[in-house]
Design a protein around this motif. Structure first.
Motif, PDB file in Angstrom:
ATOM      1  N   ARG A 108      -3.631 -25.830  63.202  1.00 45.25           N
ATOM      2  CA  ARG A 108      -4.874 -26.458  63.269  1.00 45.25           C
ATOM      3  C   ARG A 108      -6.302 -25.915  63.242  1.00 45.25           C
ATOM      4  O   ARG A 108      -7.002 -26.228  62.666  1.00 45.25           O
ATOM      5  CB  ARG A 108      -4.742 -27.476  64.714  1.00 45.25           C
ATOM      6  N   THR A 151      -6.762 -24.586  59.591  1.00 46.93           N
ATOM      7  CA  THR A 151      -6.962 -25.819  58.709  1.00 46.93           C
ATOM      8  C   THR A 151      -8.461 -26.248  58.825  1.00 46.93           C
ATOM      9  O   THR A 151      -9.243 -26.512  58.064  1.00 46.93           O
ATOM     10  CB  THR A 151      -6.129 -27.146  59.022  1.00 46.93           C
ATOM     11  N   ALA A 181       0.296 -30.658  49.487  1.00 47.12           N
ATOM     12  CA  ALA A 181      -0.248 -30.570  51.094  1.00 47.12           C
ATOM     13  C   ALA A 181       0.960 -31.302  51.708  1.00 47.12           C
ATOM     14  O   ALA A 181       1.395 -32.289  51.335  1.00 47.12           O
ATOM     15  CB  ALA A 181      -1.384 -31.425  50.846  1.00 47.12           C
ATOM     16  N   ALA A 193       2.547 -32.585  55.671  1.00 46.83           N
ATOM     17  CA  ALA A 193       2.272 -32.926  57.083  1.00 46.83           C
ATOM     18  C   ALA A 193       3.348 -32.258  57.831  1.00 46.83           C
ATOM     19  O   ALA A 193       4.739 -32.602  57.460  1.00 46.83           O
ATOM     20  CB  ALA A 193       2.030 -34.140  57.255  1.00 46.83           C
ATOM     21  N   LEU A 219      -1.253 -29.555  59.077  1.00 45.71           N
ATOM     22  CA  LEU A 219      -1.127 -29.695  57.524  1.00 45.71           C
ATOM     23  C   LEU A 219      -1.034 -28.126  57.032  1.00 45.71           C
ATOM     24  O   LEU A 219      -1.728 -27.500  57.488  1.00 45.71           O
ATOM     25  CB  LEU A 219      -2.566 -30.159  57.055  1.00 45.71           C
ATOM     26  N   VAL A 273      -0.141 -26.010  53.196  1.00 44.80           N
ATOM     27  CA  VAL A 273      -0.238 -26.215  51.608  1.00 44.80           C
ATOM     28  C   VAL A 273       0.493 -25.177  51.134  1.00 44.80           C
ATOM     29  O   VAL A 273       0.071 -24.310  50.330  1.00 44.80           O
ATOM     30  CB  VAL A 273      -1.608 -26.477  51.187  1.00 44.80           C
ATOM     31  N   THR A 279      -2.329 -33.828  47.013  1.00 43.81           N
ATOM     32  CA  THR A 279      -1.908 -34.212  48.246  1.00 43.81           C
ATOM     33  C   THR A 279      -1.420 -35.694  48.289  1.00 43.81           C
ATOM     34  O   THR A 279      -2.028 -36.619  47.381  1.00 43.81           O
ATOM     35  CB  THR A 279      -3.189 -34.349  49.097  1.00 43.81           C
TER      36      THR A 279
END
Length: 418
Positions: free
Chosen positions: A198, A201, A286, A288, A293, A295, A338
């Motif tokens: 987190r 990101t 991307a 979840a 998140l 990538v 995404t």
């Protein structure tokens, strides 16, 4: 004689500065073997298991789960010569002792000894060409983005400038205000530390949003022919055992469209004053995950067939959701997709990943009224959104790329013309 060595947190990926300890899998007194996993950490990219490069007996655990430690910090101490009579409470090695890094991450030796602190003071200003302060690459990058001169900073940790030093220097002086009354979180609130995926990101998105001038364009596409082809290909022997999703068609369309508009697959090198064009596509997807998140990349996606892309996508997303994506697989992307459609969302305005120049949002495919040959019909329709860096991608180029992707999805037979 006992011989003690400290197992240090190594840089498991380019630019790693810290990691959170998720678990320690040994205890003082345990015997360990070469390449045995002794702990698991969460970096800014993923959860990583760390093997130890020596055999011996664990004498001391220096970290605990939930603790965030910097690269180079000791995790545990091992007596590599337990036959020499070392006990669990044996003394730790001297700070200057040279240590080998994590197995698999190079053979260069490192040391826990730090350089003497050098502090820049107003009485001893540093001029251009003089002393260059110590700072890790991500910190230097942050300083450049925020317009902070590293040579004008006083260091806070053993002569090495930290991210906090840079952020402190960049922050405007806040006016003095009365202290606010403490607020209790109560039973209806909870506070969670900003860290791990987190935190990484957030930093990346803020950096991208305020560095690259974003432009977003939208396109609505009738993909009925693509969905009909998908159903046909699912029965073809070459797709046996392969999960063929609409996202695989989007991935193939992006790789084909890049050939006509290579600018969307390039990168802006501010330091060198150059645009870097790439004759390959490392396609970011991307995803979840429970940790946030991420990538991960499909390397050389442009060299893959549709079936190979579909298989790669399935493996990539499964590994990402399990939190097992290697940190190296998060690096070096050239363009990203995404898939917001998986959540039933029509489209959005995605933020470009740092180091790239474009990102495509792939929306939900829905039954909608559409005019076909002058007649109203119900068709499979989706919306695409392309955000691009206007420093190196002009409106004409971005529009051309988005139109090419849409054309391939609307009529897959167009692919043979690319």
């Amino acid at each position: 004689m006992p011989e003690f060595k400290q197992f240090l947190l190594a840089d498991t990926a380019e630019g790693l500065t810290e990691a959170e300890i998720l678990s320690v899998r040994v205890q003082p007194g345990d015997e360990v073997t070469v390449n045995q996993v002794v702990c698991e950490v969460e970096t800014a990219k993923a959860a990583v298991e760390l093997p130890i490069p020596w055999a011996g007996k664990v004498t001391e655990i220096l970290v605990e789960p939930g603790q965030t430690v910097e690269v180079g910090a000791p995790i545990l101490t091992v007596d590599v010569d337990p036959a020499g009579g070392a006990s669990v409470n044996g003394s730790a090695p001297a700070a200057e002792e040279e240590m080998k890094p994590l197995v698999g991450y190079g053979s260069k030796t490192v040391t826990t000894k730090r350089r003497a602190r050098r502090e820049v003071t107003p009485e001893a200003p540093v001029t251009k060409g003089g002393y260059v302060p110590l700072a890790k690459p991500p910190v230097r990058k942050l300083a450049k983005e925020l317009g902070v001169d590293l040579r004008a900073l006083a260091t806070s940790v053993d002569g090495v400038i930290t991210r906090e030093d840079v952020q402190r220097a960049a922050a405007p002086a806040a006016p003095t205000a009365p202290a606010a009354a403490p607020v209790s979180s109560g039973a209806r609130e909870r506070r969670v530390p900003i860290k791990g995926v987190r935190k990484a990101t957030a930093q990346a998105m803020v950096s991208s949003a305020f560095t690259a001038p974003h432009v977003t364009e939208f396109l609505t596409v009738d993909v009925t022919p693509m969905m009909e082809l998908r159903e046909k290909l699912k029965k073809h022997p070459s797709f046996a055992g392969v999960k063929l999703t609409p996202l695989a068609f989007a991935a193939k369309a992006v790789c084909l469209a890049v050939k006509r508009t290579p600018d969307v697959n390039a990168s802006w090198d501010e330091a060198a004053g150059e645009i870097v064009y790439k004759d390959y596509v490392h396609l970011g997807i991307a995803a979840a995950t429970p940790r946030g998140l991420v990538v991960p990349k499909i390397r050389d996606a442009d060299a893959m067939s549709l079936a190979e892309l579909a298989a790669a996508l399935e493996q990539l997303t499964t590994t990402a959701r399990e939190g097992k994506t290697p940190p190296a697989d998060m690096l070096g992307g050239t363009i990203t997709i995404t898939n917001v459609g998986v959540f039933g969302v029509d489209t959005g305005t995605p933020i470009i990943n740092p180091g790239e120049s474009a990102i495509l949002a792939f929306g939900a495919i829905k039954d909608m009224p559409w005019v076909v040959d002058g007649q109203l019909a119900v068709r499979k329709v989706l919306q695409l959104a392309l955000s691009f860096d206007h420093r190196l991608v002009d409106g004409q180029q971005g529009s051309q790329f988005l139109a090419d992707v849409g054309a391939i999805l609307a009529d897959p037979a167009m692919a043979i013309t690319y």
